[in-house]
Design an enzyme around this catalytic site. Structure first.
Site, mmCIF file in Angstrom:
data_model
loop_
_atom_site.group_PDB
_atom_site.id
_atom_site.type_symbol
_atom_site.label_atom_id
_atom_site.label_comp_id
_atom_site.label_asym_id
_atom_site.label_seq_id
_atom_site.Cartn_x
_atom_site.Cartn_y
_atom_site.Cartn_z
ATOM 1 N N SER A 264 0.842 -1.351 -0.049
ATOM 2 C CA SER A 264 0.043 0.096 -0.004
ATOM 3 C C SER A 264 1.054 1.358 0.118
ATOM 4 C CB SER A 264 -0.885 -0.124 1.385
ATOM 5 O OG SER A 264 -0.817 1.183 2.068
ATOM 6 N N LYS A 265 0.413 2.258 -0.679
ATOM 7 C CA LYS A 265 1.212 3.514 -0.849
ATOM 8 C C LYS A 265 0.698 4.510 0.103
ATOM 9 C CE LYS A 265 4.097 3.469 -4.955
ATOM 10 N NZ LYS A 265 4.127 3.483 -6.234
ATOM 11 N N ARG A 266 -0.401 4.330 0.884
ATOM 12 C CA ARG A 266 -0.896 5.259 1.687
ATOM 13 C C ARG A 266 0.133 6.058 2.354
ATOM 14 N NH1 ARG A 266 -4.383 2.541 5.346
ATOM 15 N NH2 ARG A 266 -3.920 0.786 4.331
ATOM 16 N N GLN A 267 -0.086 7.365 2.462
ATOM 17 C CA GLN A 267 1.221 8.054 2.975
ATOM 18 C C GLN A 267 1.141 7.777 4.636
ATOM 19 O OE1 GLN A 267 1.994 11.742 1.810
ATOM 20 N NE2 GLN A 267 3.299 12.174 3.622
#
Ligand code: GLU
Length: 520
Positions: A264-267
């Site tokens: 996941s690339k969620r900040q």
């Protein structure tokens, strides 16, 4: 993998300054750095800020600072200087313009005046027809095999109509290369779009700028994430147009969640800064990231490596093709290994400022000069090393070495107190007050010889004493803990404690023992 004789290994990390440093980015930087260092070469950081809309102010500097904090120090960058600068693409626009002109003249590139609406319409149409969306080559000039008369392009240019420059991908050629991780790879040019090289804002696209810069900066090896593999045909064609030798390439495996979905690339989830903020040390983070796709050899069980060891042992041959699972528990495990092995001095360097800050906020009735001394902190560290997961826990989990407990764990009190606990404890406190030798050994003997004639087991006192000293029912060896904390504080806390924890079964002003657990 061999380099041409005399060719110096130069590897680069080329982040876009769009915010935080992703763990995937750190891995790319690390592998480039390790490879360069192993080969006695150079490690370069180039800032790829050609997408002005996504650029975040200050991100370039913080990326470099995070790298340095992790021990990855570039030989060349906009902060470190070097002979191949500028190292920021937005400062190289004149260079790209000049090379774009060359490709236009060579007829490897052409002006395109299609509007965004036209492109979108075209895309929809192709999708409807079940085709892979590609530019329809409306503006490909007649002399390059297209249908647009050159006069039309010239007219638009004179009128000042905005345009982009596209590369002309040759039809029906096979593009082959050897990837240092993936082996031989082949693409059919029919699948490759006429990539935009220069955008209407005068900035190059990533593809164009990175090829030019890799060449001008004499990059010998491009090591980057697998998501860039599909860009290779465009890049290789550009090298061919210019007559340049392409660098060797290695595409690193994808990072996966434990369920094998793409990480996941969620900040925040995967920002290196956040891991540091949570208390993970740079050594553990680097070690963890190094193992995301690399291992030393089949059957090699070893998992703990310092950066220096990695520099010696890393090799691209041992980077796998299969996705690498990002397992945060492993990072926690590594952190513990590092804490176990870290020198007292280093730990003290981290925890002393934390302790001083806590002392500013909270008051303690311990001798502050004593508890802030390295010798005292060293004793706490040795007792707690095996029990903490992060350095900051030497203060937060072991707060009883510095502060009186704020309350007593209710369950522990319920479990350990019986009717005569406080009475026996009271007598024991008097014994402790007279105990000159407050060493762990002597404390053990004292406690044992105190309880035996009273027909009690040591545990009868061990647990209540621990709870009144620390507030909780678990911790390191009690006798060692008492020795470190010292007689004065131990006696004071016990005296205060038996007043606050009434023996069960007795009514204390209507408050049952259970509710009388005090938190101040
Ligand atoms: N600027 C690209 C990125 O943000 C670099 C890709 C490459 O290494 O070529 O990942």
């Amino acid at each position: 993998m061999q380099t041409a004789p005399g060719q110096r290994v130069r590897a680069r990390f080329a982040p876009s300054p769009t915010g935080f440093l992703h763990v995937g980015g750190l891995r790319t930087a690390l592998y480039n750095y390790l490879y360069a260092k192993k080969m006695n070469g150079d490690f370069i950081v180039r800032i790829e800020d050609t997408d002005q809309a996504r650029k975040v102010e200050g991100a370039d500097k913080s990326l470099l600072e995070t790298l340095e904090m992790s021990g990855i120090v570039p030989d060349e960058s906009f902060m470190h200087g070097g002979n191949f600068g500028p190292y920021v693409q937005s400062e190289r626009l004149g260079i790209y313009k000049q090379y774009c002109q060359q490709l236009l003249e060579q007829k490897n590139a052409y002006y395109c005046f299609s509007t965004a609406e036209e492109l979108e319409e075209n895309r929809k149409l192709q999708m409807k027809q079940g085709l892979q969306p590609k530019y329809n080559r409306k503006w490909l000039p007649e002399e390059m095999g297209g249908t647009m008369p050159e006069s039309q392009s010239r007219k638009k240019l004179e009128e000042g109509v905005p345009y982009v420059v596209r590369m002309k991908v040759p039809d029906y050629v096979s593009i082959m290369f050897e990837d240092m991780v993936r082996g031989p790879v082949e693409f059919d040019s029919a699948t490759v779009d006429d990539q935009v090289l220069m955008k209407s804002d005068g900035f190059p696209t990533y593809h164009f700028a990175s090829v030019i810069d890799d060449h001008l900066m004499e990059i010998s090896h491009v090591i980057r994430g697998e998501e860039w593999l599909s860009s290779m045909p465009k890049h290789l064609l550009l090298y061919e147009f210019f007559g340049w030798e392409p660098p060797k390439v290695a595409h690193l495996p994808l990072l996966l969640n434990p369920d094998r979905s793409k990480l996941s690339k969620r900040q925040g989830d995967v920002a290196v800064e956040d891991f540091i903020g949570k208390g993970y040390s740079p050594e553990a983070i680097i070690n963890f990231v190094a193992l995301l796709g690399w291992n030393e050899g089949e059957g090699c069980e070893r998992e703990v490596y310092s950066l220096d060891e990695l520099k010696e042992r890393f090799s691209l041959q041992r980077v796998g093709k299969a996705g690498a699972v990002f397992n945060i528990e492993k990072l926690g495990w590594l952190e513990k290994q590092y804490i176990k092995a870290r020198s007292q001095k280093k730990i003290i360097g981290v925890i002393k400022p934390l302790l001083l800050a806590e002392l500013e906020k909270k008051s303690t009735d311990m001798d502050t000069a004593r508890i802030t001394r390295d010798e005292y902190l060293g004793q706490v560290i040795e007792l707690m090393r095996e029990r903490v997961s992060f350095e900051h826990e030497f203060i937060s989990f072991s707060s009883y070495f510095f502060f009186d407990p704020e309350g007593y764990e209710e369950k522990a009190v319920q479990k350990r107190w019986v009717a005569d606990t406080n009475e026996v404890l009271g007598e024991f406190i008097s014994v402790l007050e007279e105990t000159v030798d407050f060493s762990a050994n002597n404390l053990e003997t004292t406690l044992r010889s105190f309880v035996a004639p009273r027909g009690k087991k040591p545990a009868f006192l061990i647990h209540p004493v621990r709870i009144l000293i620390s507030g909780v029912g678990f911790g390191p060896s009690l006798y060692h803990m008492l020795e470190v904390i010292g007689r004065e504080t131990v006696v004071r806390r016990l005296k205060k404690g038996i007043e606050r924890v009434p023996a069960p079964g007795r009514s204390e002003g209507g408050i049952s023992a259970r509710r009388a657990v005090i938190r101040d």
